[in-house]
Design a protein around this motif. Structure first.
Motif, PDB file in Angstrom:
ATOM      1  N   GLY A  54     -23.686  27.003   6.666  1.00 37.93           N
ATOM      2  CA  GLY A  54     -24.594  28.007   5.551  1.00 37.93           C
ATOM      3  C   GLY A  54     -24.808  29.481   6.368  1.00 37.93           C
ATOM      4  N   ASN A  55     -25.240  29.538   7.650  1.00 41.51           N
ATOM      5  CA  ASN A  55     -25.801  30.729   8.205  1.00 41.51           C
ATOM      6  C   ASN A  55     -24.528  30.843   9.285  1.00 41.51           C
ATOM      7  N   SER A  56     -23.724  31.227   9.448  1.00 43.53           N
ATOM      8  CA  SER A  56     -22.840  31.474  10.749  1.00 43.53           C
ATOM      9  C   SER A  56     -23.450  32.366  11.964  1.00 43.53           C
ATOM     10  N   ASP A  57     -24.492  33.031  11.584  1.00 37.76           N
ATOM     11  CA  ASP A  57     -25.141  33.586  12.691  1.00 37.76           C
ATOM     12  C   ASP A  57     -25.893  32.771  13.647  1.00 37.76           C
ATOM     13  N   VAL A  58     -26.228  31.468  13.121  1.00 34.22           N
ATOM     14  CA  VAL A  58     -27.011  30.383  13.606  1.00 34.22           C
ATOM     15  C   VAL A  58     -26.163  29.313  14.483  1.00 34.22           C
ATOM     16  N   ASP A  60     -21.714  27.947  14.734  1.00 31.36           N
ATOM     17  CA  ASP A  60     -20.177  28.146  14.193  1.00 31.36           C
ATOM     18  C   ASP A  60     -19.466  26.957  14.317  1.00 31.36           C
ATOM     19  N   THR A  78     -32.126  27.040  12.111  1.00 34.58           N
ATOM     20  CA  THR A  78     -31.485  25.985  11.322  1.00 34.58           C
ATOM     21  C   THR A  78     -30.485  26.672  10.263  1.00 34.58           C
ATOM     22  N   THR A  79     -29.677  25.551  10.167  1.00 36.56           N
ATOM     23  CA  THR A  79     -28.634  26.077   8.818  1.00 36.56           C
ATOM     24  C   THR A  79     -28.296  24.595   8.451  1.00 36.56           C
ATOM     25  N   ASN A  80     -27.132  24.910   7.675  1.00 38.28           N
ATOM     26  CA  ASN A  80     -26.476  23.544   7.333  1.00 38.28           C
ATOM     27  C   ASN A  80     -24.791  23.462   7.659  1.00 38.28           C
ATOM     28  N   ARG A  95     -28.026  19.170   8.028  1.00 37.34           N
ATOM     29  CA  ARG A  95     -28.848  20.350   8.794  1.00 37.34           C
ATOM     30  C   ARG A  95     -28.368  20.362  10.358  1.00 37.34           C
TER      31      ARG A  95
END
Length: 134
Positions: A54-58, A60, A78-80, A95
């Protein structure tokens, strides 16, 4: 020496802090925890065709082989993660929580200022420091 009431006040504050640090969670909810700047290996029961973060900054995700994903914490938050097979069916839909490794930290409280040091292996000030909030 701490008085009895001071001791119980400190113990209560520590318990509340631990509860807040754990963050919100729902019963039965699975969260993949990854520590900042650390990797976690995910072994799958079938080959993955597509990897979506979901968010590659959080975080990888790297494909090591068809059934192995390496998840790396990049920033706190958090991301997924969604992993799909060749037919587009979800193998994983979870998550991800990227957090600090609590075993390697030191917290220093001085009045309302808080400093968090990450000690892996040398102690350095953590980015998420500043004034403590109630």
């Amino acid at each position: 020496m701490l008085s009895r009431s001071t001791f119980f006040s400190l113990a209560g504050a520590l318990a509340l802090g631990a509860a807040l640090a754990a963050g919100p969670s729902r019963a039965g909810e699975d969260v993949l925890r990854v520590y900042m700047n650390s990797a976690r290996v995910l072994k799958l029961d079938r080959p993955v065709s597509k990897v979506i973060v979901g968010n590659s900054d959080v975080a990888d995700a790297t494909v090591a082989d068809a059934k192995t994903i390496v998840l790396t914490g990049r920033a706190f938050g958090t991301t997924n993660l969604v992993l799909l097979d060749a037919e587009g069916n979800a193998i994983v839909d979870e998550r991800i929580l990227v957090s600090i490794d609590e075993a390697n930290t030191v917290r220093i409280f001085k009045a309302t200022a808080r400093t968090v040091l990450s000690c892996t292996p040398n102690c350095e000030e953590h980015a998420a420091t500043g004034t403590a909030k109630n």
